[in-house]
Enzyme design. Structure first.
Site, PDB file in Angstrom:
ATOM      1  N   GLU A  62      -8.294  -2.028  -0.089  1.00 25.52           N
ATOM      2  CA  GLU A  62      -7.777  -2.723  -1.281  1.00 25.52           C
ATOM      3  C   GLU A  62      -7.940  -4.239  -1.175  1.00 25.52           C
ATOM      4  OE1 GLU A  62      -6.207  -0.297   0.313  1.00 25.52           O
ATOM      5  OE2 GLU A  62      -5.634   1.245  -1.141  1.00 25.52           O
ATOM      6  N   PHE A 124       7.575   9.170  -0.702  1.00 25.29           N
ATOM      7  CA  PHE A 124       6.275   9.005  -0.045  1.00 25.29           C
ATOM      8  C   PHE A 124       5.463   7.914  -0.749  1.00 25.29           C
ATOM      9  CE2 PHE A 124       1.737  10.291   0.297  1.00 25.29           C
ATOM     10  CZ  PHE A 124       1.579   9.990   1.649  1.00 25.29           C
ATOM     11  N   GLN A 125       4.936   6.999   0.015  1.00 24.43           N
ATOM     12  CA  GLN A 125       4.142   5.855  -0.472  1.00 24.43           C
ATOM     13  C   GLN A 125       4.902   5.019  -1.497  1.00 24.43           C
ATOM     14  OE1 GLN A 125       0.120   7.288  -1.452  1.00 24.43           O
ATOM     15  NE2 GLN A 125      -0.451   6.857   0.664  1.00 24.43           N
ATOM     16  N   LYS A 174       4.069   6.807 -11.688  1.00 22.23           N
ATOM     17  CA  LYS A 174       3.111   7.887 -11.941  1.00 22.23           C
ATOM     18  C   LYS A 174       3.504   8.727 -13.147  1.00 22.23           C
ATOM     19  CE  LYS A 174       0.577  11.575  -9.625  1.00 22.23           C
ATOM     20  NZ  LYS A 174       0.439  12.381  -8.402  1.00 22.23           N
ATOM     21  N   MET A 486     -12.665 -22.568  14.494  1.00 23.32           N
ATOM     22  CA  MET A 486     -11.733 -23.635  14.123  1.00 23.32           C
ATOM     23  C   MET A 486     -10.507 -23.615  15.043  1.00 23.32           C
ATOM     24  SD  MET A 486     -11.558 -26.219  12.170  1.00 23.32           S
ATOM     25  CE  MET A 486     -12.296 -26.216  10.540  1.00 23.32           C
TER      26      MET A 486
END
Lengths: 572, 79
Positions: A62, A124-125, A174, A486
């Site tokens: 993502e 969940f999630q 959802k 750096m």
């Protein structure tokens, strides 16, 4: 069931799911491509995308999706659209949201959420995406009622693209996206009583600033990315020319003023040019247009532009006076303000002496680096100059973050707007390569070069799959010093060369890695390979990755050390 | 110094959290806070906060930041 497309005149009632309403609403905003990654909570949305045959770029993470959307947006000026699933899908985009927030990029993200009845049950999630992303977005919404969805989508795009652009997130449970609705495709009105986009600037403010410009003996224009967002580069050039104003760019403002222009002094700040920083230090009027006086630009604030009156033109009123006390505040869009100023500013004082003085600085202290042909190691700055030679000023260049980013900013010599894509404010390693994917999708005919370091590239290299899948002819050039350059430079300068975890003992074989993804991989280890490899790469119609081995201990100079003022540059 | 900030906001569950997040980022304690729905206009609420800042400039910047929130309709330092 699918939604039929709306007819303009008569509203049509059709049955569809919340996801159909969403996709229809996204398309109504003119969206041509969506960057995303599917998952459980966005299955109804992906089903709707499947039915509508919307162009969707399947990232491999993502974070890659949102950086690609940022690259797309930076080059095209259009909003980048992202879809991610709930929980980890949403948390994986947070870095990109913050990046877009601080660099003012219009991004609209749709995240799935668990169904309404289980929100707040640690389902969940599930993640509190509104809570997590509130400080990383310009605004965010959670859709609790399907009847609000099309309005919210319209508001999200409006907020993202108007005023100071920024990312907006819409969280969609959802069960909302799966719900059936009889939907009327009618005109949607936005309702945002707390959101205002500034119009033309106050004329009194314009007159005061115009008077200051006329009187100034040693003025300087500091042009930031606000000029690019406002599509005001031509106006900036005319204004600078008409009033003989020397121009300094911020890192993200590069390209808003041609490097080859005689009034251009280069980039200012920590790794800016000597002439730019001395101009900022010695000027009597500093006109900041569309930059936010970032600390990498100002360095020590108490030593910044001490001889100057400060004018600040910004569309975001919260930026004015935030870091630097401002005598001439002007709130408005850079393009509109430049037009107002052009109309109002009369003849100015003679500035030849000031311009000559700055020109002398530029002549006496140009950017330089050690480049001895007999050396076996390759200076990275030289590689960037050769990339510029072969890819030209018309190529779009993206970078990651670190030494290679600063060398590219210093040496690429940008001539045109919207050809430079980099992560400025957040300094996000892993940004450059996926941003190049978005840039190439926005400009399929242009040469797109991703100049990255070996460190940052390893953070998002999984997106090589996208390059092969979509056959994007990006040229990925890894300036490989086998170091987090750096970090290593700062350890050398400020931590007595204690190179803690900045020189990894292992790195992959980037050429074989590229080839395993179906991308042509070449390696440069000797100076005499540079020209032939770069020339072949630019001419090659396929994606190419070049692992270019460069001098490990090279440092970015000139530099203003932490705590020092712009006048106190080292390595000049 | 004590300052009283008053904001008119869109009534929704996230607005107080957004303002509280700003206060946290600014490391500002809230001495007193009240929020109530406005009887005069549906969908709007009034938030009143008493805060303690070191200098006036801080409040000016804070008010600008609060005003940037899309859910905030208007805000002012009413001290």
């Amino acid at each position: 069931m699918t939604l039929t497309t709306k007819t303009e005149d008569e509203p049509k009632f059709t049955w569809g799911t919340g996801a159909d309403v969403l996709v229809q609403s996204i398309l109504r905003e003119g969206t041509e491509v969506i960057f995303g990654y599917p998952g459980g909570a966005v299955l109804p949305i992906y089903d709707a995308l499947y039915r509508k045959k919307v162009r969707h770029v399947l990232a491999r993470h993502e974070q890659g999706a949102i950086h690609a959307a940022e690259g797309y947006s930076r080059v095209s000026g259009k909003p980048g659209v992202v879809i991610a699933t709930s929980g980890p899908g949403a948390t994986n985009i947070v870095t990109g949201l913050m990046d877009a927030c601080i660099d003012s990029l219009p991004i609209v993200v749709f995240t799935g959420q668990v169904a309404r009845p289980v929100i707040n049950t640690d389902a969940f999630q599930e993640a509190d995406v509104i809570g997590i992303t509130a400080p990383a977005t310009k605004h965010n919404f959670q859709v609790r009622d399907l009847r609000d969805l099309s309005r919210i989508v319209k508001e999200a795009f409006y907020i993202a693209t108007s005023g100071r652009p920024g990312p907006v997130l819409v969280d969609l449970p959802k069960d909302v996206s799966a719900e059936q609705i009889e939907w009327r495709s009618e005109k949607v009105e936005i309702h945002l009583p707390g959101y205002h986009v500034p119009g033309p600037a106050n004329e009194k403010q314009i007159h005061r600033l115009a008077g200051a410009i006329e009187r100034a003996r040693r003025p300087v224009l500091l042009a930031g990315a606000g000029v690019l967002h406002a599509k005001a580069c031509d106006r900036l050039r005319l204004f600078a020319q008409n009033h003989q104003l020397p121009v300094v760019n911020t890192l993200l403002g590069l390209g808003s003023f041609p490097t080859s222009h005689p009034l251009f002094l280069g980039m200012g700040g920590m790794h800016g040019t000597y002439a730019a920083n001395m101009a900022l230090s010695e000027c009597d009027l500093l006109i900041n247009i569309g930059s936010r006086f970032d600390d990498r630009l100002t360095c020590n604030l108490s030593k910044f532009a001490t001889e100057a009156e400060i004018a600040h033109v910004d569309i975001d009123p919260a930026e004015i006076g935030k870091n630097v006390p401002t005598k001439y505040p002007v709130m408005g869009d850079a393009g509109v303000v430049l037009e107002q100023l052009e109309r109002t500013t009369g003849s100015c004082k003679e500035r030849q002496e000031w311009l000559r003085h700055l020109h002398t600085y530029a002549q006496q202290h140009p950017l330089h680096y050690e480049n001895r042909p007999e050396d076996s190691t390759i200076p990275p700055q030289y590689v960037i100059e050769r990339i510029r030679h072969y890819a030209g000023s018309d190529a779009i260049v993206t970078t990651d973050v670190g030494q290679h980013q600063m060398w590219t900013a210093q040496h690429y010599q940008f001539e045109h707007p919207y050809h430079w894509v980099s992560s400025g404010g957040l300094g996000t390693m892993g940004f450059g390569f996926p941003a190049a994917i978005g840039a190439q999708i926005a400009e399929p005919e242009k040469t797109v070069v991703a100049i990255v370091g070996d460190g940052g590239f390893q953070m998002t290299l999984e997106e090589l799959a996208v390059v092969t899948e979509l056959h994007l002819p990006i040229k990925i050039i890894i300036l490989n010093n086998n170091a987090l350059g750096m970090v290593r430079q700062w350890q050398e300068a400020f931590y007595e060369k204690r190179y803690a975890h900045s020189i990894p003992s292992f790195q992959p074989d980037f050429v074989r890695l590229a080839e395993s993804y179906g991308v042509t991989g070449w390696r440069i280890t000797e100076r005499d390979q540079i020209d032939s490899v770069l020339e072949s790469a630019v001419k090659n119609p396929d994606p190419v990755l070049i692992d270019c081995r460069v001098k490990q201990m090279e440092n970015v100079f000139p530099m203003v050390a932490p705590g020092k003022g712009l006048k106190e540059m080292i390595g000049v | 110094m004590k300052r009283t900030i008053i904001a008119i906001v869109s009534s929704n569950p996230s607005v107080l959290g957004r303002i509280a997040t700003l206060m946290s980022r600014w490391n500002l304690d809230i001495d007193c806070l009240t929020m109530q729905k406005l009887g005069t206009k549906e969908g709007t609420s009034d938030i009143s906060m008493l805060i303690n800042v070191e200098e006036a400039h801080q409040t000016e910047q804070l008010v600008k930041q609060i005003d940037k929130l899309v859910d905030v309709i208007s805000v002012a330092d009413m001290t």
